[in-house]
Scaffold this active site. Structure first.
Site, PDB file in Angstrom:
ATOM      1  N   THR A  55       0.847  -1.200   0.000  1.00 23.96           N
ATOM      2  CA  THR A  55       0.000   0.000   0.000  1.00 23.96           C
ATOM      3  C   THR A  55       0.878   1.245   0.000  1.00 23.96           C
ATOM      4  OG1 THR A  55      -1.702  -1.211   1.168  1.00 23.96           O
ATOM      5  CG2 THR A  55      -1.838   1.193   1.253  1.00 23.96           C
ATOM      6  N   PHE A  87      -6.630  -6.497  -1.274  1.00 18.54           N
ATOM      7  CA  PHE A  87      -7.824  -6.252  -0.458  1.00 18.54           C
ATOM      8  C   PHE A  87      -8.108  -7.461   0.419  1.00 18.54           C
ATOM      9  CE2 PHE A  87      -8.083  -3.718  -4.297  1.00 18.54           C
ATOM     10  CZ  PHE A  87      -8.277  -2.456  -3.767  1.00 18.54           C
ATOM     11  N   GLU A 127      -6.740 -10.169   6.970  1.00 26.76           N
ATOM     12  CA  GLU A 127      -6.070 -11.224   7.726  1.00 26.76           C
ATOM     13  C   GLU A 127      -7.107 -12.180   8.312  1.00 26.76           C
ATOM     14  OE1 GLU A 127      -3.152  -9.880  10.577  1.00 26.76           O
ATOM     15  OE2 GLU A 127      -2.318  -8.505   9.094  1.00 26.76           O
ATOM     16  N   LYS A 157      -7.234   1.721  -3.139  1.00 24.35           N
ATOM     17  CA  LYS A 157      -6.852   1.020  -1.908  1.00 24.35           C
ATOM     18  C   LYS A 157      -7.031   1.913  -0.685  1.00 24.35           C
ATOM     19  CE  LYS A 157      -4.924  -1.461   1.118  1.00 24.35           C
ATOM     20  NZ  LYS A 157      -4.712  -2.842   1.372  1.00 24.35           N
ATOM     21  N   ASN A 162     -10.044   1.376   2.364  1.00 23.16           N
ATOM     22  CA  ASN A 162      -9.755   1.189   3.791  1.00 23.16           C
ATOM     23  C   ASN A 162     -10.290   2.350   4.619  1.00 23.16           C
ATOM     24  OD1 ASN A 162      -8.657  -1.306   3.598  1.00 23.16           O
ATOM     25  ND2 ASN A 162      -6.563  -0.733   4.149  1.00 23.16           N
ATOM     26  N   PHE A 211     -18.993  -4.183   8.475  1.00 24.63           N
ATOM     27  CA  PHE A 211     -18.147  -3.183   9.131  1.00 24.63           C
ATOM     28  C   PHE A 211     -18.961  -2.194   9.949  1.00 24.63           C
ATOM     29  CE2 PHE A 211     -13.745  -4.041   8.182  1.00 24.63           C
ATOM     30  CZ  PHE A 211     -13.941  -5.195   7.445  1.00 24.63           C
ATOM     31  N   CYS A 245      -3.216  -2.310   8.991  1.00 23.13           N
ATOM     32  CA  CYS A 245      -3.686  -1.597   7.794  1.00 23.13           C
ATOM     33  C   CYS A 245      -4.473  -0.324   8.090  1.00 23.13           C
ATOM     34  CB  CYS A 245      -4.524  -2.540   6.950  1.00 23.13           C
ATOM     35  SG  CYS A 245      -3.636  -4.042   6.530  1.00 23.13           S
TER      36      CYS A 245
HETATM   37  C1  UGA Z   1      -8.251  -4.654   6.237  1.00 19.55           C
HETATM   38  C2  UGA Z   1      -9.291  -4.667   5.113  1.00 19.55           C
HETATM   39  O1  UGA Z   1     -10.506  -5.269   5.571  1.00 19.55           O
HETATM   40  C3  UGA Z   1      -8.760  -5.422   3.895  1.00 19.55           C
HETATM   41  O2  UGA Z   1      -9.692  -5.334   2.828  1.00 19.55           O
HETATM   42  C4  UGA Z   1      -7.432  -4.812   3.458  1.00 19.55           C
HETATM   43  O3  UGA Z   1      -6.878  -5.500   2.359  1.00 19.55           O
HETATM   44  C5  UGA Z   1      -6.460  -4.872   4.632  1.00 19.55           C
HETATM   45  O4  UGA Z   1      -7.018  -4.133   5.735  1.00 19.55           O
HETATM   46  C6  UGA Z   1      -5.162  -4.250   4.175  1.00 19.55           C
HETATM   47  O5  UGA Z   1      -5.124  -3.054   3.895  1.00 19.55           O
HETATM   48  O6  UGA Z   1      -4.175  -4.985   4.017  1.00 19.55           O
HETATM   49  P1  UGA Z   1      -7.514  -6.355   8.173  1.00 19.55           P
HETATM   50  O7  UGA Z   1      -6.713  -5.218   8.719  1.00 19.55           O
HETATM   51  O8  UGA Z   1      -6.868  -7.683   8.032  1.00 19.55           O
HETATM   52  O9  UGA Z   1      -8.069  -5.988   6.695  1.00 19.55           O
HETATM   53  O10 UGA Z   1      -8.759  -6.561   9.132  1.00 19.55           O
HETATM   54  P2  UGA Z   1     -10.325  -6.189   9.158  1.00 19.55           P
HETATM   55  O11 UGA Z   1     -11.102  -7.446   9.181  1.00 19.55           O
HETATM   56  O12 UGA Z   1     -10.673  -5.217   8.129  1.00 19.55           O
HETATM   57  O13 UGA Z   1     -10.438  -5.510  10.603  1.00 19.55           O
HETATM   58  C7  UGA Z   1      -9.745  -4.319  10.913  1.00 19.55           C
HETATM   59  C8  UGA Z   1     -10.107  -3.850  12.308  1.00 19.55           C
HETATM   60  O14 UGA Z   1     -11.440  -3.349  12.327  1.00 19.55           O
HETATM   61  C9  UGA Z   1     -10.053  -4.931  13.398  1.00 19.55           C
HETATM   62  O15 UGA Z   1      -9.444  -4.398  14.547  1.00 19.55           O
HETATM   63  C10 UGA Z   1     -11.506  -5.271  13.661  1.00 19.55           C
HETATM   64  O16 UGA Z   1     -11.731  -5.727  14.968  1.00 19.55           O
HETATM   65  C11 UGA Z   1     -12.155  -3.922  13.432  1.00 19.55           C
HETATM   66  N1  UGA Z   1     -13.574  -4.013  13.037  1.00 19.55           N
HETATM   67  C12 UGA Z   1     -13.932  -4.585  11.860  1.00 19.55           C
HETATM   68  C13 UGA Z   1     -14.536  -3.466  13.868  1.00 19.55           C
HETATM   69  O17 UGA Z   1     -14.235  -2.913  14.956  1.00 19.55           O
HETATM   70  N2  UGA Z   1     -15.848  -3.515  13.476  1.00 19.55           N
HETATM   71  C14 UGA Z   1     -16.242  -4.077  12.314  1.00 19.55           C
HETATM   72  O18 UGA Z   1     -17.446  -4.079  12.011  1.00 19.55           O
HETATM   73  C15 UGA Z   1     -15.260  -4.631  11.477  1.00 19.55           C
END
Ligand code: UGA
Length: 440
Positions: free
Chosen positions: A126, A155, A158, A207, A211, A252, A263
């Site tokens: 990124t 995208f 994890e 990207k 995010n 989300f 990220c």
């Molecule tokens: C995120 C994006 O979802 C991916 O699409 C992207 O490719 C990635 O970043 C990146 O830029 O590499 P990730 O960081 O692995 O992925 O995790 P997410 O599942 O998106 O969660 C991120 C944070 O948001 C976590 O701390 C999670 O607990 C929090 N979250 C997520 C919430 O508090 N509420 C929600 O409804 C969803």
């Protein structure tokens, strides 16, 4: 651009982190010959001996099944020597100014000086908008004008990154010449998702915008949750019904102690810095970040009030350390802020996490590591759920109530049912819902 060979390609992936390993393993599964290069000796040795340095669902079997087409090396020249395409998957951490640190990208580009045989260089890391143009100029200066350049942002989330790679909502390919776009699209043959082709700058922006919008949805939900707490509404009902509107969608919108990981925090800072460097104040994103910074602090304040205004001489069980379930990643996890705040307020912290292995740096080095949630809660004045590990749903909460010095649970992810917790004798606090008090 050099004429690419038909069919199978030889790909050199730079970076054996979450993105590089998933990208390398998935391209190997798609039939390409892949060599993954990293600068960390232990990491490469582990991978060569069949080990996998990170926890990512489905990655270890994928690497094992495709071992014939997937090798690992420390040697950049060796990686590039036989490659058609170089994929850059190195990390781009924040600098003190919030900009993305591109030094690792430049180190990779530096190693390509004599790689005139390449068909294309693709950046998956990124990066700020405009990075591709700078890399293109550096390649031109190095005599690589005929080598194509593309941006192919990732995208993958994890925990289900392999699934996201093989079945994406879209594959974004930014290239300023059609041959390179076609080559990168061909690499993805077998991937089950639409391809969105565009210029390099737009791909870089997709990207960051994606995010930032996801982070905005979460911070918005967390603000609504705070107002629900103040007014007696239940955020879970609100979110469910709001999310049924197909224009908004349910994703989300889970309230909690905030977003973390490698990220969202880094990318939101980078987009804000990118706008600021261009003379624009991205006020909405600034608020999104601020709401998120406050979220774990608000949780601590509410718990402190419930405990009579002080954490001194109190013991708190911290349940879940990873930034989300399904990963062992602790980068910018809300748990770190929560543990650090609790310790600085004088509390003793007993933590539990089913996947995170190493917790030897501050603040974790000052906490007690426990092997089960019940062990962590034994003798505790309060428990705080920071990561929504499914295991926490199966805890014998009646036993927890009996083992705790005070049966108080703050559910920072709204994982559990308030009425059930109250019926087991616990005082149960959560996000955007009224606190319920044990009736057993
Ligand atoms: C995120 C994006 O979802 C991916 O699409 C992207 O490719 C990635 O970043 C990146 O830029 O590499 P990730 O960081 O692995 O992925 O995790 P997410 O599942 O998106 O969660 C991120 C944070 O948001 C976590 O701390 C999670 O607990 C929090 N979250 C997520 C919430 O508090 N509420 C929600 O409804 C969803």
């Amino acid at each position: 651009m050099n004429e690419p060979m038909l069919g199978q390609r030889r790909i050199a992936v730079f970076g054996a982190g979450y993105i590089g390993l998933v990208t390398g393993a998935c391209f190997a599964k798609l039939g390409h010959d892949v060599v993954v290069r990293d600068i960390q000796k232990e990491r490469v040795e582990l991978l060569r001996s069949g080990g996998v340095p990170i926890h990512e669902d489905g990655l270890a079997p994928l690497i094992a099944e495709n071992a014939g087409r997937l090798t690992f090396t420390l040697d950049a020249e060796e990686a590039v020597r036989n490659a058609d395409v170089v994929y850059v998957c190195v990390d781009t951490p924040s600098t003190p100014s919030g900009d993305a640190d591109l030094s690792r990208i430049w180190q990779v580009i530096e190693t390509l000086r004599d790689a005139r045989h390449l068909a294309a260089v693709v950046v998956k890391s990124t990066v700020p908008v405009g990075t591709g143009a700078r890399v293109r100029a550096a390649m031109d200066r190095a005599g690589l004008r005929h080598v194509g350049y593309a941006s192919n942002p990732e995208f993958t989330a994890e925990g289900h990154a392999v699934r996201d790679f093989m079945h994406p909502d879209r594959v974004v390919i930014g290239a300023d010449d059609p041959e390179t776009a076609k080559l990168v699209a061909q690499l993805h043959e077998g991937v089950d998702g639409p391809i969105a082709e565009m210029d390099v700058r737009s791909a870089e922006m997709v990207k960051l915008a994606a995010n930032a919008l996801l982070a905005t949805k979460i911070s918005f939900t967390n603000e609504i949750a705070t107002i629900c707490e103040a007014t007696g509404a239940d955020v879970e009902h609100v979110v469910r019904a709001v999310g049924l509107d197909h224009r908004l969608g349910p994703h989300f919108m889970r309230p909690g102690v905030g977003w973390g990981g490698s990220c969202f925090p880094k990318d939101s800072r980078a987009l804000r810095a990118l706008a600021g460097n261009a003379g624009y104040s991205f006020q909405l994103l600034t608020s999104v970040i601020e709401v998120n910074d406050l979220q774990p602090r608000r949780a601590i304040q509410r718990l402190k009030d419930e405990l009579g205004g002080a954490f001194h001489n109190r013991t708190v069980a911290l349940l879940g350390v990873a930034f989300k379930p399904g990963t062992d990643d602790v980068r910018e996890a809300p748990s770190t802020i929560i543990a650090s705040r609790l310790l600085s307020e004088g509390a003793a912290v007993r933590c539990w996490d089913p996947l995170v292995r190493r917790l030897d740096t501050a603040p974790w080095s000052s906490t007690t590591r426990c092997t089960t949630p019940l062990e962590a809660m034994t003798g505790a004045d309060a428990a705080i759920i920071v990561t929504e590990w499914p295991e926490l749903q199966d805890v014998a909460w009646d036993q927890a109530a009996a083992l705790m010095a005070r049966p108080l649970v703050f559910d920072g992810r709204n994982l559990l049912d308030p009425q059930r917790m109250a019926s087991l004798g616990l005082t149960y606090m959560s996000v955007g819902r009224t606190t319920v008090r044990g009736s057993a």
